[in-house]
Motif scaffolding. Structure first.
Motif, PDB file in Angstrom:
ATOM      1  N   ASN A  42       0.820  -1.214   0.000  1.00 23.73           N
ATOM      2  CA  ASN A  42       0.000   0.000   0.000  1.00 23.73           C
ATOM      3  C   ASN A  42       0.853   1.263   0.000  1.00 23.73           C
ATOM      4  N   GLN A 274      -0.048  10.660   3.623  1.00 19.02           N
ATOM      5  CA  GLN A 274      -0.001   9.278   3.169  1.00 19.02           C
ATOM      6  C   GLN A 274       0.650   9.177   1.795  1.00 19.02           C
ATOM      7  N   SER A 275       1.449   8.129   1.632  1.00 18.76           N
ATOM      8  CA  SER A 275       2.041   7.837   0.327  1.00 18.76           C
ATOM      9  C   SER A 275       0.972   7.267  -0.587  1.00 18.76           C
ATOM     10  N   VAL A 276       0.916   7.764  -1.819  1.00 11.72           N
ATOM     11  CA  VAL A 276      -0.020   7.209  -2.805  1.00 11.72           C
ATOM     12  C   VAL A 276       0.717   6.609  -3.998  1.00 11.72           C
ATOM     13  N   LYS A 277       2.044   6.783  -4.042  1.00 15.73           N
ATOM     14  CA  LYS A 277       2.788   6.223  -5.165  1.00 15.73           C
ATOM     15  C   LYS A 277       4.249   6.028  -4.790  1.00 15.73           C
ATOM     16  N   GLU A 282       4.785  10.275  -4.450  1.00 18.58           N
ATOM     17  CA  GLU A 282       3.615  11.149  -4.501  1.00 18.58           C
ATOM     18  C   GLU A 282       2.843  10.981  -3.202  1.00 18.58           C
ATOM     19  N   ARG A 284      -0.549  12.336  -0.529  1.00 20.36           N
ATOM     20  CA  ARG A 284      -1.826  13.020  -0.323  1.00 20.36           C
ATOM     21  C   ARG A 284      -1.857  13.455   1.138  1.00 20.36           C
TER      22      ARG A 284
END
Length: 354
Positions: A42, A274-277, A282, A284
């Protein structure tokens, strides 16, 4: 994660410590290893990582499935199911049941939690059939736990079908696994946080309590769950205890990392970073605040340090956010997504980035 994978025995059990001369097995820890793989994915989005451990996941879950009985609840095993350091008259040396975990609802729901994570992982790598098998098995166990252990009079889950023991733990895991309908989860969370007769989750297990608060979107309850740490500060602790103190079971360790979960949730949930990539390539940032009005901090990541100053006035936000040159992202507030550029970003009452 790699070392735990190497420690697996022929029945799929993962050692609780490795390398180790003795056989130290808690079957619930094997399930947590599956959750660790999901957590890493995730954050990283690394599908090759899933491929590396997919056979181990299958082996571990197949091994745990052998523990299940005709009620779709867990049986006794040669090993102890560890859930938490319960205190008081129902202390079962790590489980609440005092009967070696037989028919334990919370242990069964931990299996559901691992099955759900495994279903997500296999779906991500295109193995829809295995994903569906795990998803369907999770649904079967959830239904059994609800049918056998949910108390219609008190509207909470008992820890086992005879309904003699009630704890926070089972109900926390019921929320996380959707063993109770989403529309009823907030009321259940309120109930278990305010019912002092329930066996209480200690420091380690409150990681899952914070996750439940995050899941139902109730940041105002965060400080209620945080009170045991406030007591530690009042007692002049500078590091975290292993478990709640009691006369029958005094704590063995005053420097225990598994009790440090607030340090994670301050950033991940309250500040909402939070990490999204690709492991923070990247991000958020969606602040939750709870009862806070101001948050200031630094979050070190593999891509550099994020600096932030967040202030809330009623429903309005002002923010200073500095992202490393290796990072991009968005600020999320009141349903609006605001792009963040590299370097310093200033967001004001007029809803604009400078």
């Amino acid at each position: 994660m790699r070392q735990f994978d190497h420690s697996r025995d022929s029945d799929g059990n993962i050692l609780g410590a490795y390398p180790l001369r003795s056989t130290f097995i808690y079957p619930t820890y094997s399930l947590v290893w599956v959750d660790m793989i999901a957590d890493y994915y995730n954050v990283s989005g690394d599908k090759e990582f899933i491929h590396t451990y997919k056979d181990g996941i299958v082996n571990t879950l197949a091994g745990f499935e052998k523990n299940m009985n005709e009620l779709n609840l867990v049986n006794k095993t040669p090993y102890r199911y560890f859930i938490d350091w319960y205190t008081g008259p129902n202390n079962g040396s790590g489980t609440a049941t005092k009967n070696d975990g037989e028919n334990s609802a919370v242990v069964s729901l931990h299996y559901v939690h691992a099955l759900q994570n495994a279903a997500m992982l296999f779906k991500e790598i295109g193995n829809d059939l295995t994903s569906l098998v795990y998803q369907n098995r999770a649904e079967e166990i959830k239904k059994s736990v609800y049918d056998l252990c949910f108390d219609m009079e008190t509207n909470i889950f008992a820890e086992r079908p005879d309904k003699t023991i009630y704890d926070q733990h089972t109900n926390i895991m019921a929320i996380l696994t959707d063993a109770i309908h989403e529309s009823e989860q907030r009321a259940l969370l309120d109930k278990i946080l305010n019912d002092k007769d329930l066996l209480q989750a200690t420091y380690y297990y409150r990681f899952y309590l914070f996750e439940a608060i995050k899941k139902v979107g109730a940041p105002e309850l965060f400080d209620v769950a945080l009170r045991p740490w406030e007591k530690m500060i009042e007692d002049n602790m500078t590091t975290t205890l292993e478990r709640f103190e009691s006369i029958e079971k005094p704590t063995r360790s005053e420097v225990h990392p598994w009790s440090a979960s607030p340090a994670y949730f301050y950033f991940n949930y309250l500040a909402g970073i939070q990490s999204v990539k690709n492991d923070f390539e990247e991000v958020r940032i969606a602040p939750a605040f709870g009862k806070l009005k101001t948050m200031v901090g630094l979050l070190p990541t593999s891509k550099g340090t994020i600096e932030f100053k967040l202030n809330r006035t009623k429903n309005k936000l002002s923010a200073e956010i500095t992202l490393p040159n290796t990072m991009a992202g968005n600020l999320s507030w009141q349903g609006t997504e605001i792009p963040l550029k590299k370097g310093k970003n200033v967001y004001g009452i007029k809803n604009e980035i400078k």
